[in-house]
Design a protein around this motif. Sequence first.
Motif, PDB file in Angstrom:
ATOM      1  N   PRO A 133     -15.937   7.343 -14.559  1.00 53.11           N
ATOM      2  CA  PRO A 133     -15.502   8.659 -14.372  1.00 53.11           C
ATOM      3  C   PRO A 133     -15.912   8.985 -12.975  1.00 53.11           C
ATOM      4  N   GLY A 134     -14.783   9.413 -12.219  1.00 54.02           N
ATOM      5  CA  GLY A 134     -14.976   9.689 -10.808  1.00 54.02           C
ATOM      6  C   GLY A 134     -15.096   8.858  -9.796  1.00 54.02           C
ATOM      7  N   GLY A 135     -14.888   7.388 -10.451  1.00 54.20           N
ATOM      8  CA  GLY A 135     -15.000   6.238  -9.584  1.00 54.20           C
ATOM      9  C   GLY A 135     -13.513   6.019  -8.821  1.00 54.20           C
ATOM     10  N   ARG A 136     -13.367   5.396  -7.811  1.00 54.95           N
ATOM     11  CA  ARG A 136     -12.290   4.969  -7.172  1.00 54.95           C
ATOM     12  C   ARG A 136     -11.738   3.522  -7.161  1.00 54.95           C
ATOM     13  N   ILE A 137     -10.441   3.338  -7.011  1.00 55.01           N
ATOM     14  CA  ILE A 137     -10.075   1.942  -6.770  1.00 55.01           C
ATOM     15  C   ILE A 137      -9.222   1.937  -5.408  1.00 55.01           C
ATOM     16  N   ALA A 138      -9.474   0.882  -4.230  1.00 56.02           N
ATOM     17  CA  ALA A 138      -8.900   0.798  -3.461  1.00 56.02           C
ATOM     18  C   ALA A 138      -8.329  -0.670  -3.216  1.00 56.02           C
ATOM     19  N   VAL A 139      -7.161  -0.639  -3.110  1.00 54.00           N
ATOM     20  CA  VAL A 139      -6.286  -1.964  -3.257  1.00 54.00           C
ATOM     21  C   VAL A 139      -5.168  -2.137  -1.983  1.00 54.00           C
ATOM     22  N   ASP A 140      -5.031  -3.454  -1.601  1.00 52.31           N
ATOM     23  CA  ASP A 140      -3.653  -3.804  -0.901  1.00 52.31           C
ATOM     24  C   ASP A 140      -3.047  -4.783  -1.849  1.00 52.31           C
ATOM     25  N   LEU A 141      -1.653  -4.288  -2.239  1.00 51.68           N
ATOM     26  CA  LEU A 141      -0.958  -4.929  -3.303  1.00 51.68           C
ATOM     27  C   LEU A 141       0.563  -5.659  -2.715  1.00 51.68           C
ATOM     28  N   PHE A 142       0.706  -6.780  -2.779  1.00 47.31           N
ATOM     29  CA  PHE A 142       2.002  -7.303  -2.175  1.00 47.31           C
ATOM     30  C   PHE A 142       3.433  -6.599  -3.001  1.00 47.31           C
ATOM     31  N   GLY A 143       4.336  -6.425  -2.168  1.00 49.31           N
ATOM     32  CA  GLY A 143       5.501  -5.721  -2.936  1.00 49.31           C
ATOM     33  C   GLY A 143       6.646  -6.983  -2.898  1.00 49.31           C
ATOM     34  N   GLU A 177       3.761  -0.399   3.527  1.00 51.71           N
ATOM     35  CA  GLU A 177       3.979  -1.243   4.730  1.00 51.71           C
ATOM     36  C   GLU A 177       5.257  -2.052   4.421  1.00 51.71           C
ATOM     37  N   ASP A 178       6.270  -2.013   5.336  1.00 54.42           N
ATOM     38  CA  ASP A 178       7.385  -3.000   4.790  1.00 54.42           C
ATOM     39  C   ASP A 178       8.187  -3.208   6.359  1.00 54.42           C
ATOM     40  N   SER A 185      -1.576 -17.373   9.123  1.00 57.38           N
ATOM     41  CA  SER A 185      -0.798 -18.567   9.245  1.00 57.38           C
ATOM     42  C   SER A 185       0.432 -18.458  10.102  1.00 57.38           C
ATOM     43  N   GLY A 186       0.639 -17.078  10.859  1.00 56.37           N
ATOM     44  CA  GLY A 186       1.842 -16.982  11.556  1.00 56.37           C
ATOM     45  C   GLY A 186       2.890 -15.676  11.460  1.00 56.37           C
ATOM     46  N   PRO A 187       3.798 -15.584  11.790  1.00 59.45           N
ATOM     47  CA  PRO A 187       4.773 -14.407  11.818  1.00 59.45           C
ATOM     48  C   PRO A 187       5.085 -14.398  10.138  1.00 59.45           C
ATOM     49  N   LYS A 188       5.379 -13.051   9.583  1.00 62.68           N
ATOM     50  CA  LYS A 188       5.803 -13.053   8.488  1.00 62.68           C
ATOM     51  C   LYS A 188       6.508 -11.619   8.195  1.00 62.68           C
ATOM     52  N   HIS A 189       7.206 -11.174   7.160  1.00 62.34           N
ATOM     53  CA  HIS A 189       7.327  -9.789   6.878  1.00 62.34           C
ATOM     54  C   HIS A 189       6.380  -9.495   5.729  1.00 62.34           C
ATOM     55  N   TRP A 190       5.899  -8.281   6.104  1.00 58.43           N
ATOM     56  CA  TRP A 190       4.750  -7.605   5.361  1.00 58.43           C
ATOM     57  C   TRP A 190       5.584  -6.686   4.208  1.00 58.43           C
ATOM     58  N   HIS A 191       5.059  -6.649   3.049  1.00 60.05           N
ATOM     59  CA  HIS A 191       5.652  -5.738   2.042  1.00 60.05           C
ATOM     60  C   HIS A 191       4.383  -5.373   1.341  1.00 60.05           C
ATOM     61  N   VAL A 192       3.678  -4.232   1.581  1.00 61.77           N
ATOM     62  CA  VAL A 192       2.075  -4.021   0.919  1.00 61.77           C
ATOM     63  C   VAL A 192       2.056  -2.623   0.589  1.00 61.77           C
ATOM     64  N   PHE A 193       1.511  -2.567  -0.586  1.00 61.91           N
ATOM     65  CA  PHE A 193       1.335  -1.101  -1.197  1.00 61.91           C
ATOM     66  C   PHE A 193      -0.232  -0.923  -0.762  1.00 61.91           C
ATOM     67  N   HIS A 194      -0.586  -0.110   0.051  1.00 67.89           N
ATOM     68  CA  HIS A 194      -2.062   0.464   0.091  1.00 67.89           C
ATOM     69  C   HIS A 194      -2.095   1.560  -0.351  1.00 67.89           C
ATOM     70  N   VAL A 195      -3.195   1.588  -1.556  1.00 71.35           N
ATOM     71  CA  VAL A 195      -3.383   2.703  -2.595  1.00 71.35           C
ATOM     72  C   VAL A 195      -4.805   3.009  -2.618  1.00 71.35           C
ATOM     73  N   VAL A 196      -5.231   4.187  -2.744  1.00 63.40           N
ATOM     74  CA  VAL A 196      -6.622   4.732  -3.166  1.00 63.40           C
ATOM     75  C   VAL A 196      -6.302   5.502  -4.058  1.00 63.40           C
ATOM     76  N   ALA A 197      -7.002   5.274  -5.454  1.00 64.07           N
ATOM     77  CA  ALA A 197      -6.787   6.189  -6.661  1.00 64.07           C
ATOM     78  C   ALA A 197      -8.272   6.388  -7.304  1.00 64.07           C
ATOM     79  N   GLN A 198      -8.342   7.728  -7.995  1.00 65.34           N
ATOM     80  CA  GLN A 198      -9.570   7.891  -8.494  1.00 65.34           C
ATOM     81  C   GLN A 198      -9.543   8.243 -10.078  1.00 65.34           C
ATOM     82  N   ARG A 199     -10.318   7.954 -10.729  1.00 68.15           N
ATOM     83  CA  ARG A 199     -10.536   7.956 -12.229  1.00 68.15           C
ATOM     84  C   ARG A 199     -11.009   9.396 -12.361  1.00 68.15           C
ATOM     85  N   ARG A 200     -10.382  10.529 -12.688  1.00 70.47           N
ATOM     86  CA  ARG A 200     -11.074  12.037 -13.116  1.00 70.47           C
ATOM     87  C   ARG A 200     -11.729  11.956 -14.277  1.00 70.47           C
TER      88      ARG A 200
END
Length: 200
Positions: A133-143, A177-178, A185-200
């Motif tokens: 409780p009160g802890g946080r998740i911080a993630v980078d997930l691909f879209g 990020e889109d 490894s070289g050029p690419k198109h990034w689609h990434v969700f950068h998220v920080v969330a807390q458990r209340r």
Amino acid sequence: MSTPMRTDEHWANYNSRQAARPIRESCRRAMAVAGRGAGRIAVDLGCGAGRETRAFLEAGWRVSAFDGEPGTEARLLRTIGGRHAALTIETIRFQELYDLPDADLVYAGYSLPFQTRDDFDRLWTLIRAALRPGGRIAVDLFGDRDSWAAEPGMTFLTEPETRALFDGLTIEHWDVEDAPGTAFSGPKHWHVFHVVAQRR
């Protein structure tokens, strides 16, 4: 477009160049809102060269660092400058990871997308269960618009699927990020969700 070469040699080369970079933004944001560690527990999933692990330790967190690549412990200890009483390191493939310590902050920077969907879902259940409780998740997930989205054995999510992962948590930061860019490894198109969330 480039595709990830997920071999031990590729990741060893990648990690060898990561120790001096700034900490990733999702990690920095989570640490900023969480405040000093004061002995609380952070989990670093996919610790790589240990740049974020070092930042956690310097901010007073106790850290459990996980990564499946050979040489993880030696590489991480080089980054942090030797052994640390507040650090535990486990070299384990995520496919074999079935338990996490209770945590006040779980950080997974770009590591979870490199799992199959089944493994991703199992790991996400572990993360949610480990969060105090009160802890946080911080993630980078691909879209689903990422240029690697056709790559087998990885997980790419739509925006509704990503938001559903955080049901019951308070989202403190959400950024999409889109855009074209460059990967190791070289050029690419990034689609990434950068998220920080807390458990209340």
